[in-house]
Enzyme design. Structure first.
Site, mmCIF file in Angstrom:
data_model
loop_
_atom_site.group_PDB
_atom_site.id
_atom_site.type_symbol
_atom_site.label_atom_id
_atom_site.label_comp_id
_atom_site.label_asym_id
_atom_site.label_seq_id
_atom_site.Cartn_x
_atom_site.Cartn_y
_atom_site.Cartn_z
ATOM 1 N N VAL A 26 -63.665 6.186 -31.978
ATOM 2 C CA VAL A 26 -63.815 6.829 -30.438
ATOM 3 C C VAL A 26 -63.556 5.902 -29.645
ATOM 4 O O VAL A 26 -63.750 6.233 -28.312
ATOM 5 C CB VAL A 26 -65.088 7.599 -30.414
ATOM 6 N N LYS A 27 -63.380 4.688 -29.742
ATOM 7 C CA LYS A 27 -63.306 3.682 -28.842
ATOM 8 C C LYS A 27 -61.808 3.434 -28.325
ATOM 9 O O LYS A 27 -60.889 4.257 -28.728
ATOM 10 C CB LYS A 27 -63.585 2.184 -29.613
#
Length: 383
Positions: free
Chosen positions: A187-188
């Site tokens: 999710v980065k």
């Protein structure tokens, strides 16, 4: 369900990983050094040390700086627990510095007051770990000035902030720190599936982190205690861990780097659009650090009415908006409460927690999806 975050995987990314799977090296090959160099070049640091997670990077970073039993480390309460746990892994005591209510980052004014009191008490921290919360830089220059004044080392937890900048410098250039740590969780901003990396400008720290990520074992004759026994020979010269990044992860990260600036531009455009779309709702939008450009890993709103917090959160989830809450203040976690921390210690962080909701933001998000988020949020707030 529109998730709060999502990886963006292209065919080029897939091809890069497949190429490694067809190669001679799945680990300890050429892709990891290439990825390390790519990150270091991008942010303007001299060295990069890739590992299997940002948690591992934080651990070897504070360990490389000599943090150990009886030492003290400070970080922010509004972060994932790894930012604090890295100090505990080394046997150090961990304390916290409250946040700036606008940017959610460690407050330099609170830090200054706490350092003054700590000096008077004869118990200064050895290392501080400021967190670039949501992808937005801390007031790094002010924090660095305080660290220099008191002789403290800095590890920037930039897990959210690859691609962000502060002034003329990219976050990760270590212009205001000894070491910076990035995360490449899915999710980065960019992903290696799981993975992390530490940058530094100090060759001694880079060498030490490189040893610590791989059992403390070396084949470098310059680091050995005596002449090699032969071409097979290695020595364990320190106590380290198996924190190595695989070749597949590094290849994915290298491929993702080609689109990093594109991801950052899109995230900034979405954040600006949220600022406009949410302006008339009963909530607070995130503040911004002067002179900085955020990577916008997260977009966190705070409700005007804390009494509606859970109700609004649950309404959003029930209606297809995958919100989350980043983060529960670390000092209120049972493990840290058992170490003597308590509710009431850091009021700005606790006030933030009572109102905060992370709403969806990711590079592949469409304007239509963003409009849906705002529509459902408006419905939730009106009930």
């Amino acid at each position: 369900m529109i998730p709060y975050g999502r990886q963006d995987i292209s065919q080029a990314d897939i091809d890069a990983v497949v190429d490694v799977l067809k190669s001679d090296f799945l680990t300890q090959g050429p892709a990891v050094p290439a990825f390390e160099q790519a990150i270091a070049d991008y942010v303007g640091a001299k060295f990069g040390v890739a590992v299997n997670s940002a948690t591992s990077a934080l651990h070897i970073a504070v360990k490389a700086l000599g943090l150990g039993e009886g030492d003290l480390m400070w970080t922010s309460p509004i972060t994932f627990v790894a930012s604090a746990n890295c100090g505990r892994y080394c046997g150090a005591d961990v304390d916290f510095v409250d946040i700036d209510a606008d940017t959610f980052n460690m407050c330099p004014d609170a830090l200054a007051a706490k350092l003054e009191a700590a000096e008077a008490a004869g118990r200064l921290p050895k290392v501080i770990v400021p967190v670039h919360m949501c992808g937005q830089s801390t007031r790094a220059e002010e924090i660095a000035a305080l660290a220099r004044k008191y002789g403290i080392k800095i590890v920037e937890d930039a897990s959210h902030a690859i691609g962000a900048s502060y002034g003329e410098d990219k976050v990760g250039a270590c212009a205001y720190s000894d070491i910076t740590v990035f995360s490449f969780h899915p999710v980065k901003i960019i992903t290696t599936a799981e993975g992390g990396l530490a940058t530094t400008n100090d060759p001694v720290l880079a060498e030490r982190m490189g040893l610590l990520r791989s059992h403390g074992v070396t084949r470098d004759p310059a680091l050995m205690t005596h002449e090699s026994d032969g071409p097979w020979y290695y020595q364990q010269v320190d106590l380290g861990w198996n924190y190595r990044m695989t070749e597949m992860q590094a290849a994915l990260g290298l491929s993702q780097m080609a689109r990093l600036d594109q991801f950052i531009d899109r995230r900034n455009a979405l954040a600006d659009r949220y600022d406009s779309l949410l302006a008339d709702l009963p909530l607070q939008i995130p503040g911004r650090t002067d002179g900085a450009r955020s990577a916008w890993h997260l977009y966190v709103i705070r409700l005007d009415d804390a009494a509606k917090h859970r109700e609004v959160f649950e309404y959003l989830r029930a209606n297809g908006i995958g919100v989350n809450l980043h983060y529960i203040p670390v000092h209120t976690q049972p493990y840290y409460r058992d170490l003597g921390h308590k509710v009431g210690d850091f009021p700005a962080s606790e006030e933030y927690y009572s109102r905060a909701i992370s709403i969806p933001l990711f590079a592949g998000m469409s304007d239509v999806e963003q409009n849906d988020v705002v529509r459902v949020l408006s419905e939730a707030l009106s009930k």
